[in-house]
Design a protein around this motif. Sequence first.
Motif, PDB file in Angstrom:
ATOM      1  N   LYS A  11       6.113  -9.531 -21.633  1.00  0.00           N
ATOM      2  CA  LYS A  11       6.746  -9.431 -20.521  1.00  0.00           C
ATOM      3  C   LYS A  11       7.251  -8.636 -19.513  1.00  0.00           C
ATOM      4  CE  LYS A  11       9.572 -10.487 -24.785  1.00  0.00           C
ATOM      5  NZ  LYS A  11      10.986 -10.387 -25.820  1.00  0.00           N
ATOM      6  N   PHE A  12       6.186  -7.019 -19.609  1.00  0.00           N
ATOM      7  CA  PHE A  12       6.144  -6.225 -18.416  1.00  0.00           C
ATOM      8  C   PHE A  12       6.086  -6.276 -17.304  1.00  0.00           C
ATOM      9  CE2 PHE A  12       5.076  -2.470 -16.620  1.00  0.00           C
ATOM     10  CZ  PHE A  12       6.173  -2.001 -15.635  1.00  0.00           C
ATOM     11  N   ASN A  70       7.264  -9.856 -15.323  1.00  0.00           N
ATOM     12  CA  ASN A  70       8.338  -9.692 -14.570  1.00  0.00           C
ATOM     13  C   ASN A  70       7.637  -8.390 -13.797  1.00  0.00           C
ATOM     14  OD1 ASN A  70      10.818 -10.533 -15.917  1.00  0.00           O
ATOM     15  ND2 ASN A  70       9.471  -9.997 -17.900  1.00  0.00           N
ATOM     16  N   SER A  86       8.789 -15.190 -21.003  1.00  0.00           N
ATOM     17  CA  SER A  86       8.361 -13.416 -21.491  1.00  0.00           C
ATOM     18  C   SER A  86      10.155 -12.703 -21.500  1.00  0.00           C
ATOM     19  CB  SER A  86       7.171 -13.028 -20.926  1.00  0.00           C
ATOM     20  OG  SER A  86       6.074 -13.509 -21.078  1.00  0.00           O
ATOM     21  N   TYR A  87      11.338 -13.814 -21.431  1.00  0.00           N
ATOM     22  CA  TYR A  87      12.186 -12.806 -21.065  1.00  0.00           C
ATOM     23  C   TYR A  87      12.495 -11.302 -21.401  1.00  0.00           C
ATOM     24  CZ  TYR A  87      17.498 -13.564 -19.689  1.00  0.00           C
ATOM     25  OH  TYR A  87      18.681 -12.759 -19.206  1.00  0.00           O
ATOM     26  N   SER A  88      13.334 -10.859 -20.552  1.00  0.00           N
ATOM     27  CA  SER A  88      13.695  -9.947 -21.173  1.00  0.00           C
ATOM     28  C   SER A  88      15.088  -8.823 -19.688  1.00  0.00           C
ATOM     29  CB  SER A  88      12.674  -8.928 -20.306  1.00  0.00           C
ATOM     30  OG  SER A  88      12.657  -8.306 -19.099  1.00  0.00           O
ATOM     31  N   ARG A  89      15.836  -7.967 -21.082  1.00  0.00           N
ATOM     32  CA  ARG A  89      17.170  -8.247 -19.838  1.00  0.00           C
ATOM     33  C   ARG A  89      17.302  -7.860 -18.541  1.00  0.00           C
ATOM     34  NH1 ARG A  89      18.242  -1.598 -22.234  1.00  0.00           N
ATOM     35  NH2 ARG A  89      16.023  -1.389 -21.812  1.00  0.00           N
ATOM     36  N   PHE A  90      15.667  -7.585 -17.353  1.00  0.00           N
ATOM     37  CA  PHE A  90      15.555  -7.617 -16.502  1.00  0.00           C
ATOM     38  C   PHE A  90      15.141  -8.637 -16.111  1.00  0.00           C
ATOM     39  CE2 PHE A  90      13.965  -3.051 -18.778  1.00  0.00           C
ATOM     40  CZ  PHE A  90      15.520  -2.559 -18.470  1.00  0.00           C
ATOM     41  N   THR A  91      14.376  -9.974 -16.259  1.00  0.00           N
ATOM     42  CA  THR A  91      14.295 -10.665 -15.693  1.00  0.00           C
ATOM     43  C   THR A  91      15.077 -11.341 -14.661  1.00  0.00           C
ATOM     44  OG1 THR A  91      13.400 -11.475 -17.287  1.00  0.00           O
ATOM     45  CG2 THR A  91      12.622 -12.678 -16.588  1.00  0.00           C
ATOM     46  N   ARG A 105      15.164 -21.282 -22.120  1.00  0.00           N
ATOM     47  CA  ARG A 105      15.621 -20.240 -22.818  1.00  0.00           C
ATOM     48  C   ARG A 105      16.122 -20.611 -24.245  1.00  0.00           C
ATOM     49  NH1 ARG A 105      13.959 -16.025 -24.170  1.00  0.00           N
ATOM     50  NH2 ARG A 105      15.425 -15.426 -25.162  1.00  0.00           N
TER      51      ARG A 105
END
Length: 505
Positions: free
Chosen positions: A3-4, A7, A337-342, A397
Amino acid sequence: MRKFTLNFFFLLIWLVPFGVFCFYNLGAGVLQSLFTSYTFKVAQFTFFQAFLSTFIALAVALIPSNYISKSNSYISFFAESTIFIPFFFPAVSTVVAFSIIGNFPFLKPFNLLYTLGIIVVANVFYNSPIFVKYIGEALRNIPVSIIENACLEGAGSIRIFFRIKLPMVMPSLLKAFFLCFAFCFTNFAIVLGLGGIKFSTLEVEIATTLSSSMNLSKALGYGIIQFIILSFISFLPGLASSYESDHSERKPFKSSRFSMLFTALYVFFEFFIVTSGLIFAFYNFYTGRFDFSGIITLFSAGLNAYYPVLKSLIDSFILSTLTALAVVVLVYLLLKSYSRFTDWIVLSACGISNAFLGIVLVYMNIRYSIPYVMLVLCGYLIISAPIAYSFMYQHIRGFPSEIIEASKVDGASVFQIFKLIELPILMPVFITVFIQIFAIVFGEFTIAYTMQLINYFPTVPVVDYAMLSDRRIIESSILNGISVLVIITLFLLSEMIRKRYRNKI
């Protein structure tokens, strides 16, 4: 970790070029360019024409938006369909259409070209469909029971509008206002092609830096001004609280004849401009006759020696295909690979000026000799990813997690899950987004013009504008007609696929 990595990869794509440009050009020259009378004059006109165009677009759209909220007629259908214009219709095609119309014998005495009026009218044509769609949908979603109860309480139409309808549609109105203002504020082709040397905006000043002063600090300063103003305006949609309606209460109402006639005229105006490229490709308005000889001239060796028409068509198709394919794949991987920063990483690219992005990419070529083709693909990837992200977010999502988990329990690999489960279900979404991004890149003008791609990797909009600038109006209108035909075909195809997919689910 994955994920990291993904992004961070997309963040680097647009952050590194801008970081390098700012590192080498951010200095006293930026401050000097900000605090000059000319900068103030350009910024003032940019804001004025954007606000005036947005306000008039809103006024023009009020009656059509009210009509489509009450009617299910063909007029309503075509009025809603105009939403493709601000998102897919090439800005250069707008310039070509208004340039031809402004030269009509009965309009030429009015000297409409190269005036503020023609800029505003073109902006209204291009952006008023945003208001029609957003406000029309919001009005349609107002529960019938609320209006009926207000009528029973003795409220008149004016009171109902200001006390009930306006507050309930305000969130949608403010969103439309921001989008329309942002498009008018950053418009480039319309001001450059229809305003001439008499008018200039921040976007035009940035884009013409390479062909004039080469003052990169000035371009950076103007980019900062754009970013500050657009960031401030972007808070408008959040000022009004959102409203969730019950869609089951929708039903058509009777509309006045005046509302129907006005909406019909609006639809005629919009689609006349859109189809004018096809009309004038075969109709010579100078002679008043249909003439197909221009097609032969357009693809002749003599004309292509000066204006690479054939090469531009091939290059545009290649560039659009590669960009659309790369964007669909990248956005799919980002959403998986969604994260809170995407959201922040992807959507932050929306605030990037296309002209400023073009300057930055040219600077990367000058400083590090990065091939133009790679830089152009990178630029189109940056501006297209947020659009594809918005289209694909809900579908990726919102994909049923229980299906994925059940397949993992059965021992399916990640590739097998994608190939046998996700791909068959999401294929219409992938195809639709691919077509939409293809259409957007095919008609993109600002980056291509700023990077002077006509000398390295010519695209259709740049070659079309070059012929128009040299008064090759017949050939320009034919190439414009080809471009419009491609865009309309792609839009209709994407709408057909989208509706089929919606019916299946």
